[in-house]
Design an enzyme around this catalytic site. Structure first.
Site, PDB file in Angstrom:
ATOM      1  N   LYS A  62       0.846  -1.205   0.000  1.00 18.20           N
ATOM      2  CA  LYS A  62       0.000   0.000   0.000  1.00 18.20           C
ATOM      3  C   LYS A  62       0.877   1.248   0.000  1.00 18.20           C
ATOM      4  O   LYS A  62       0.595   2.213  -0.725  1.00 18.20           O
ATOM      5  CB  LYS A  62      -0.939  -0.013   1.217  1.00 18.20           C
ATOM      6  CG  LYS A  62      -2.062  -1.025   1.059  1.00 18.20           C
ATOM      7  CD  LYS A  62      -2.856  -1.259   2.339  1.00 18.20           C
ATOM      8  CE  LYS A  62      -3.859  -2.393   2.107  1.00 18.20           C
ATOM      9  NZ  LYS A  62      -4.538  -2.831   3.341  1.00 18.20           N
ATOM     10  N   GLN A 109      -5.193  -1.752   9.460  1.00 19.99           N
ATOM     11  CA  GLN A 109      -4.944  -3.038   8.792  1.00 19.99           C
ATOM     12  C   GLN A 109      -5.535  -4.179   9.627  1.00 19.99           C
ATOM     13  O   GLN A 109      -5.272  -4.286  10.824  1.00 19.99           O
ATOM     14  CB  GLN A 109      -3.425  -3.224   8.606  1.00 19.99           C
ATOM     15  CG  GLN A 109      -3.040  -4.471   7.853  1.00 19.99           C
ATOM     16  CD  GLN A 109      -3.508  -4.464   6.394  1.00 19.99           C
ATOM     17  OE1 GLN A 109      -3.436  -3.463   5.704  1.00 19.99           O
ATOM     18  NE2 GLN A 109      -4.004  -5.596   5.934  1.00 19.99           N
ATOM     19  N   ASP A 113     -11.591   2.692   3.851  1.00 23.09           N
ATOM     20  CA  ASP A 113     -11.933   1.269   3.689  1.00 23.09           C
ATOM     21  C   ASP A 113     -13.450   1.074   3.582  1.00 23.09           C
ATOM     22  O   ASP A 113     -13.913  -0.005   3.218  1.00 23.09           O
ATOM     23  CB  ASP A 113     -11.408   0.464   4.889  1.00 23.09           C
ATOM     24  CG  ASP A 113     -10.196  -0.380   4.531  1.00 23.09           C
ATOM     25  OD1 ASP A 113      -9.955  -0.599   3.324  1.00 23.09           O
ATOM     26  OD2 ASP A 113      -9.502  -0.834   5.465  1.00 23.09           O
TER      27      ASP A 113
END
Ligand code: NDP
Length: 281
Positions: free
Chosen positions: A50, A94, A117
Protein backbone atom coordinates in the site's frame (compact mmCIF):
# COMPACT_ATOMS: atom_id res chain seq x y z
CA UNK A 1 -13.26 -23.02 -25.29
CA UNK A 2 -10.72 -21.22 -23.12
CA UNK A 3 -11.80 -18.42 -20.84
CA UNK A 4 -10.29 -14.98 -21.18
CA UNK A 5 -8.12 -14.14 -18.18
CA UNK A 6 -9.09 -10.63 -17.08
CA UNK A 7 -5.94 -8.50 -17.08
CA UNK A 8 -6.51 -7.11 -13.59
CA UNK A 9 -3.00 -5.69 -13.27
CA UNK A 10 -3.42 -3.66 -16.44
CA UNK A 11 -6.84 -2.36 -15.36
CA UNK A 12 -5.44 -1.45 -11.93
CA UNK A 13 -2.51 0.31 -13.60
CA UNK A 14 -4.83 2.40 -15.75
CA UNK A 15 -6.80 3.47 -12.63
CA UNK A 16 -3.50 4.45 -11.00
CA UNK A 17 -2.34 6.44 -14.02
CA UNK A 18 -5.63 8.37 -14.11
CA UNK A 19 -5.28 9.13 -10.41
CA UNK A 20 -1.67 10.22 -10.77
CA UNK A 21 -2.72 12.72 -13.44
CA UNK A 22 -5.51 14.07 -11.18
CA UNK A 23 -3.26 14.32 -8.12
CA UNK A 24 -0.26 15.99 -9.81
CA UNK A 25 -1.84 19.48 -10.09
CA UNK A 26 -3.14 19.57 -6.47
CA UNK A 27 -1.54 22.19 -4.22
CA UNK A 28 -1.06 19.64 -1.40
CA UNK A 29 -0.75 15.89 -1.89
CA UNK A 30 -3.44 13.64 -0.33
CA UNK A 31 -2.19 11.64 2.66
CA UNK A 32 -3.18 8.18 3.88
CA UNK A 33 -2.47 6.98 7.43
CA UNK A 34 -2.17 3.21 7.77
CA UNK A 35 -2.19 1.69 11.25
CA UNK A 36 -0.76 -1.77 11.77
CA UNK A 37 -0.85 -3.43 15.18
CA UNK A 38 1.52 -6.36 15.79
CA UNK A 39 3.70 -8.09 13.24
CA UNK A 40 1.54 -10.45 11.21
CA UNK A 41 3.84 -11.18 8.22
CA UNK A 42 1.05 -11.11 5.59
CA UNK A 43 -0.25 -7.79 6.96
CA UNK A 44 3.25 -6.33 6.85
CA UNK A 45 3.51 -7.24 3.16
CA UNK A 46 0.06 -5.72 2.45
CA UNK A 47 1.03 -2.50 4.23
CA UNK A 48 4.32 -2.24 2.32
CA UNK A 49 2.44 -2.74 -0.97
CA UNK A 50 0.00 0.00 0.00
CA UNK A 51 2.87 2.38 0.82
CA UNK A 52 4.52 1.68 -2.55
CA UNK A 53 1.24 2.15 -4.42
CA UNK A 54 0.59 5.47 -2.64
CA UNK A 55 4.02 6.81 -3.57
CA UNK A 56 3.56 5.76 -7.21
CA UNK A 57 0.50 8.02 -7.64
CA UNK A 58 1.60 10.94 -5.44
CA UNK A 59 -0.26 10.08 -2.21
CA UNK A 60 1.76 10.48 0.99
CA UNK A 61 1.67 7.25 3.03
CA UNK A 62 2.06 7.59 6.78
CA UNK A 63 2.46 4.21 8.48
CA UNK A 64 1.92 3.82 12.24
CA UNK A 65 3.38 0.53 13.44
CA UNK A 66 2.16 -0.31 16.94
CA UNK A 67 3.27 -3.20 19.17
CA UNK A 68 0.99 -6.25 19.44
CA UNK A 69 0.18 -5.41 23.07
CA UNK A 70 -1.25 -1.95 22.22
CA UNK A 71 -4.40 -1.35 24.30
CA UNK A 72 -7.77 -0.33 22.88
CA UNK A 73 -7.36 3.08 24.57
CA UNK A 74 -3.94 3.66 22.96
CA UNK A 75 -5.22 2.70 19.53
CA UNK A 76 -8.33 4.87 20.01
CA UNK A 77 -6.13 7.83 20.99
CA UNK A 78 -4.05 7.48 17.81
CA UNK A 79 -7.18 7.28 15.65
CA UNK A 80 -8.54 10.38 17.39
CA UNK A 81 -5.32 12.29 16.67
CA UNK A 82 -5.45 11.27 13.02
CA UNK A 83 -9.16 12.18 12.80
CA UNK A 84 -8.26 15.68 14.01
CA UNK A 85 -5.17 16.09 11.83
CA UNK A 86 -6.16 18.16 8.76
CA UNK A 87 -3.08 16.91 6.88
CA UNK A 88 -4.40 13.32 6.93
CA UNK A 89 -7.18 12.57 4.44
CA UNK A 90 -7.65 8.82 4.83
CA UNK A 91 -7.23 6.39 7.73
CA UNK A 92 -6.99 2.63 7.44
CA UNK A 93 -6.58 0.08 10.23
CA UNK A 94 -4.94 -3.04 8.79
CA UNK A 95 -6.91 -6.19 9.65
CA UNK A 96 -6.73 -8.61 11.33
CA UNK A 97 -6.09 -6.97 14.68
CA UNK A 98 -4.56 -8.95 17.58
CA UNK A 99 -7.18 -11.02 19.42
CA UNK A 100 -7.62 -8.57 22.34
CA UNK A 101 -8.70 -5.77 19.97
CA UNK A 102 -12.18 -6.02 18.47
CA UNK A 103 -12.38 -4.59 14.93
CA UNK A 104 -16.13 -3.97 15.40
CA UNK A 105 -15.27 -1.60 18.27
CA UNK A 106 -12.23 0.01 16.63
CA UNK A 107 -13.38 0.70 13.05
CA UNK A 108 -16.32 2.98 14.05
CA UNK A 109 -13.79 5.25 15.79
CA UNK A 110 -12.46 6.36 12.38
CA UNK A 111 -14.09 9.57 11.18
CA UNK A 112 -16.60 8.59 8.45
CA UNK A 113 -15.08 11.22 6.12
CA UNK A 114 -11.64 9.60 6.43
CA UNK A 115 -12.92 5.99 6.33
CA UNK A 116 -11.28 4.98 3.04
CA UNK A 117 -11.93 1.27 3.69
CA UNK A 118 -15.68 1.99 3.90
CA UNK A 119 -16.10 -0.18 7.01
CA UNK A 120 -17.61 2.49 9.29
CA UNK A 121 -21.27 1.62 10.03
CA UNK A 122 -22.38 4.98 8.58
CA UNK A 123 -20.64 4.27 5.27
CA UNK A 124 -21.83 0.64 5.23
CA UNK A 125 -25.40 1.87 5.86
CA UNK A 126 -25.12 4.54 3.16
CA UNK A 127 -24.21 1.82 0.66
CA UNK A 128 -27.51 0.04 1.48
CA UNK A 129 -29.32 3.31 0.82
CA UNK A 130 -27.60 3.63 -2.57
CA UNK A 131 -25.90 6.83 -1.42
CA UNK A 132 -23.39 7.51 -4.19
CA UNK A 133 -21.30 9.71 -1.88
CA UNK A 134 -20.32 6.91 0.50
CA UNK A 135 -16.93 5.19 0.58
CA UNK A 136 -17.40 1.80 -1.06
CA UNK A 137 -15.12 -0.88 0.45
CA UNK A 138 -12.07 -1.34 -1.77
CA UNK A 139 -12.30 -5.03 -2.72
CA UNK A 140 -16.02 -4.89 -3.68
CA UNK A 141 -15.51 -1.61 -5.57
CA UNK A 142 -12.64 -3.21 -7.50
CA UNK A 143 -14.68 -6.35 -8.21
CA UNK A 144 -17.46 -4.29 -9.81
CA UNK A 145 -14.89 -2.49 -11.96
CA UNK A 146 -13.43 -5.83 -13.08
CA UNK A 147 -16.87 -7.23 -13.91
CA UNK A 148 -17.89 -4.10 -15.82
CA UNK A 149 -14.65 -4.17 -17.81
CA UNK A 150 -16.06 -7.24 -19.57
CA UNK A 151 -19.69 -6.14 -19.80
CA UNK A 152 -20.74 -2.57 -18.97
CA UNK A 153 -24.47 -3.37 -18.59
CA UNK A 154 -25.21 -6.13 -16.07
CA UNK A 155 -29.00 -5.68 -16.10
CA UNK A 156 -30.93 -8.90 -15.59
CA UNK A 157 -27.92 -11.16 -15.10
CA UNK A 158 -27.97 -13.81 -12.38
CA UNK A 159 -25.19 -13.26 -9.86
CA UNK A 160 -24.22 -15.73 -7.15
CA UNK A 161 -21.81 -14.63 -4.44
CA UNK A 162 -20.27 -17.29 -2.24
CA UNK A 163 -19.43 -15.63 1.07
CA UNK A 164 -21.37 -13.15 3.21
CA UNK A 165 -18.61 -11.23 4.97
CA UNK A 166 -19.04 -7.55 5.78
CA UNK A 167 -15.89 -6.69 3.83
CA UNK A 168 -16.45 -8.65 0.61
CA UNK A 169 -19.59 -10.76 0.10
CA UNK A 170 -22.31 -8.45 1.42
CA UNK A 171 -21.09 -5.21 -0.20
CA UNK A 172 -20.57 -7.02 -3.53
CA UNK A 173 -24.16 -8.31 -3.29
CA UNK A 174 -25.50 -4.79 -2.75
CA UNK A 175 -23.41 -3.32 -5.53
CA UNK A 176 -24.56 -5.99 -7.98
CA UNK A 177 -28.18 -5.38 -6.93
CA UNK A 178 -27.60 -1.71 -7.74
CA UNK A 179 -26.43 -2.87 -11.19
CA UNK A 180 -29.84 -4.59 -11.63
CA UNK A 181 -28.52 -8.14 -11.27
CA UNK A 182 -30.62 -10.83 -9.61
CA UNK A 183 -28.43 -11.66 -6.63
CA UNK A 184 -28.12 -14.76 -4.46
CA UNK A 185 -25.71 -14.84 -1.52
CA UNK A 186 -24.47 -18.31 -0.58
CA UNK A 187 -22.58 -19.30 2.56
CA UNK A 188 -21.42 -22.30 4.58
CA UNK A 189 -25.00 -23.44 5.29
CA UNK A 190 -26.21 -23.21 1.66
CA UNK A 191 -27.65 -26.45 0.29
CA UNK A 192 -26.58 -27.89 -3.04
CA UNK A 193 -24.05 -25.15 -3.74
CA UNK A 194 -22.77 -26.47 -7.10
CA UNK A 195 -26.28 -26.48 -8.64
CA UNK A 196 -26.95 -22.97 -7.33
CA UNK A 197 -23.65 -21.69 -8.71
CA UNK A 198 -24.37 -23.21 -12.11
CA UNK A 199 -27.26 -20.70 -12.44
CA UNK A 200 -24.79 -17.82 -12.19
CA UNK A 201 -23.90 -15.61 -15.13
CA UNK A 202 -21.58 -13.90 -12.64
CA UNK A 203 -19.99 -16.00 -9.88
CA UNK A 204 -18.04 -14.17 -7.18
CA UNK A 205 -16.18 -16.48 -4.80
CA UNK A 206 -15.00 -15.01 -1.48
CA UNK A 207 -14.64 -17.95 0.89
CA UNK A 208 -11.01 -18.58 1.80
CA UNK A 209 -10.95 -22.28 0.85
CA UNK A 210 -8.40 -23.25 -1.79
CA UNK A 211 -9.97 -24.49 -5.03
CA UNK A 212 -13.42 -25.03 -3.50
CA UNK A 213 -15.07 -24.13 -6.79
CA UNK A 214 -14.55 -26.72 -9.50
CA UNK A 215 -16.02 -27.32 -12.95
CA UNK A 216 -19.37 -28.54 -11.58
CA UNK A 217 -19.96 -25.09 -10.01
CA UNK A 218 -19.38 -23.07 -13.17
CA UNK A 219 -22.01 -22.22 -15.78
CA UNK A 220 -20.53 -22.40 -19.30
CA UNK A 221 -19.61 -18.96 -20.66
CA UNK A 222 -20.04 -17.25 -17.30
CA UNK A 223 -17.82 -14.70 -15.57
CA UNK A 224 -15.96 -15.91 -12.48
CA UNK A 225 -14.30 -13.58 -9.98
CA UNK A 226 -11.95 -15.38 -7.60
CA UNK A 227 -11.40 -13.27 -4.49
CA UNK A 228 -9.75 -15.96 -2.36
CA UNK A 229 -6.11 -15.76 -1.34
CA UNK A 230 -4.96 -19.02 0.22
CA UNK A 231 -1.38 -19.81 1.17
CA UNK A 232 -0.86 -23.52 0.49
CA UNK A 233 2.13 -25.86 0.28
CA UNK A 234 1.85 -25.39 -3.50
CA UNK A 235 1.94 -21.59 -3.33
CA UNK A 236 -0.87 -19.02 -3.46
CA UNK A 237 -4.20 -20.46 -4.57
CA UNK A 238 -7.57 -18.91 -5.18
CA UNK A 239 -10.95 -20.27 -4.13
CA UNK A 240 -11.52 -21.43 -7.70
CA UNK A 241 -9.75 -24.27 -9.47
CA UNK A 242 -8.20 -22.11 -12.18
CA UNK A 243 -7.81 -24.79 -14.85
CA UNK A 244 -11.50 -25.77 -14.48
CA UNK A 245 -12.59 -22.16 -14.81
CA UNK A 246 -10.37 -21.74 -17.87
CA UNK A 247 -12.13 -24.67 -19.55
CA UNK A 248 -15.68 -23.65 -18.65
CA UNK A 249 -16.13 -19.92 -18.08
CA UNK A 250 -15.89 -17.00 -20.52
CA UNK A 251 -13.88 -14.82 -18.11
CA UNK A 252 -11.83 -15.58 -15.00
CA UNK A 253 -9.62 -13.51 -12.68
CA UNK A 254 -6.21 -15.00 -11.81
CA UNK A 255 -4.72 -15.52 -8.32
CA UNK A 256 -2.33 -13.87 -7.60
CA UNK A 257 -2.51 -10.59 -9.53
CA UNK A 258 -6.27 -10.63 -9.82
CA UNK A 259 -8.60 -8.90 -7.39
CA UNK A 260 -5.64 -7.88 -5.16
CA UNK A 261 -4.09 -5.17 -7.40
CA UNK A 262 -7.53 -3.69 -8.08
CA UNK A 263 -8.23 -3.56 -4.32
CA UNK A 264 -5.12 -1.42 -3.83
CA UNK A 265 -6.04 0.82 -6.78
CA UNK A 266 -9.46 1.38 -5.19
CA UNK A 267 -7.84 2.29 -1.86
CA UNK A 268 -5.92 5.02 -3.68
CA UNK A 269 -9.11 6.09 -5.43
CA UNK A 270 -10.97 6.32 -2.09
CA UNK A 271 -8.10 8.32 -0.59
CA UNK A 272 -8.34 10.79 -3.46
CA UNK A 273 -12.12 10.94 -2.95
CA UNK A 274 -11.57 11.62 0.76
CA UNK A 275 -9.21 14.46 -0.13
CA UNK A 276 -11.81 15.99 -2.45
CA UNK A 277 -14.56 15.61 0.18
CA UNK A 278 -12.41 17.43 2.72
CA UNK A 279 -11.27 20.18 0.35
CA UNK A 280 -14.45 20.69 -1.70
CA UNK A 281 -17.26 19.42 0.54
P1 NDP B 1 -14.65 -14.57 5.76
O1 NDP B 1 -13.98 -15.70 6.45
O2 NDP B 1 -15.04 -13.37 6.54
O3 NDP B 1 -15.98 -15.11 5.04
C1 NDP B 1 -15.96 -16.32 4.35
C2 NDP B 1 -17.37 -16.63 3.86
O4 NDP B 1 -17.30 -17.86 3.18
C3 NDP B 1 -18.39 -16.78 4.98
O5 NDP B 1 -19.59 -16.10 4.65
C4 NDP B 1 -18.62 -18.28 5.07
O6 NDP B 1 -19.94 -18.65 5.41
C5 NDP B 1 -18.38 -18.70 3.64
N1 NDP B 1 -17.96 -20.11 3.56
C6 NDP B 1 -17.00 -20.73 4.30
N2 NDP B 1 -16.90 -22.03 3.92
C7 NDP B 1 -17.82 -22.21 2.94
C8 NDP B 1 -18.20 -23.31 2.16
N3 NDP B 1 -17.62 -24.51 2.30
N4 NDP B 1 -19.18 -23.14 1.26
C9 NDP B 1 -19.78 -21.95 1.09
N5 NDP B 1 -19.45 -20.85 1.80
C10 NDP B 1 -18.48 -20.98 2.71
O7 NDP B 1 -13.71 -14.20 4.53
P2 NDP B 1 -13.52 -12.82 3.71
O8 NDP B 1 -14.78 -12.45 3.02
O9 NDP B 1 -12.84 -11.84 4.56
O10 NDP B 1 -12.43 -13.31 2.63
C11 NDP B 1 -12.71 -14.36 1.74
C12 NDP B 1 -11.43 -14.66 0.94
O11 NDP B 1 -11.09 -13.50 0.18
C13 NDP B 1 -10.19 -14.97 1.78
O12 NDP B 1 -9.39 -15.91 1.09
C14 NDP B 1 -9.45 -13.64 1.83
O13 NDP B 1 -8.06 -13.80 2.02
C15 NDP B 1 -9.76 -13.10 0.46
N6 NDP B 1 -9.70 -11.65 0.35
C16 NDP B 1 -9.01 -11.14 -0.71
C17 NDP B 1 -8.92 -9.78 -0.90
C18 NDP B 1 -8.19 -9.27 -2.08
O14 NDP B 1 -7.90 -8.08 -2.14
N7 NDP B 1 -7.89 -10.10 -3.08
C19 NDP B 1 -9.53 -8.85 0.05
C20 NDP B 1 -10.31 -9.47 1.09
C21 NDP B 1 -10.37 -10.83 1.22
P3 NDP B 1 -20.58 -18.36 6.88
O15 NDP B 1 -20.93 -16.91 6.86
O16 NDP B 1 -21.76 -19.25 6.92
O17 NDP B 1 -19.53 -18.69 7.88
Amino acid sequence: MTAQIIDCKKLAQSVKEELKAKIAPLSAAPALAVIIVGCDPASEIYVRNKEKACLAVGIIPQTHKLPAETSKEELAALIERLNNNPDINGILVQLPLPAHLNAAEILPLISPVKDVDGFHPLNAGALLQKNAKTFIPCTPKGIIKLIKSTKPDLTGLNAVIIGRSQIVGLPVANLLLNENCTVTVAHSKTQNLPALCRTADILVVAVGKPELVTKEYIKPDSLVIDVGINRTANGLKGDVKFTDALETAAYITPVPNGVGPMTIAMLLDNTFEAYLKQHRP
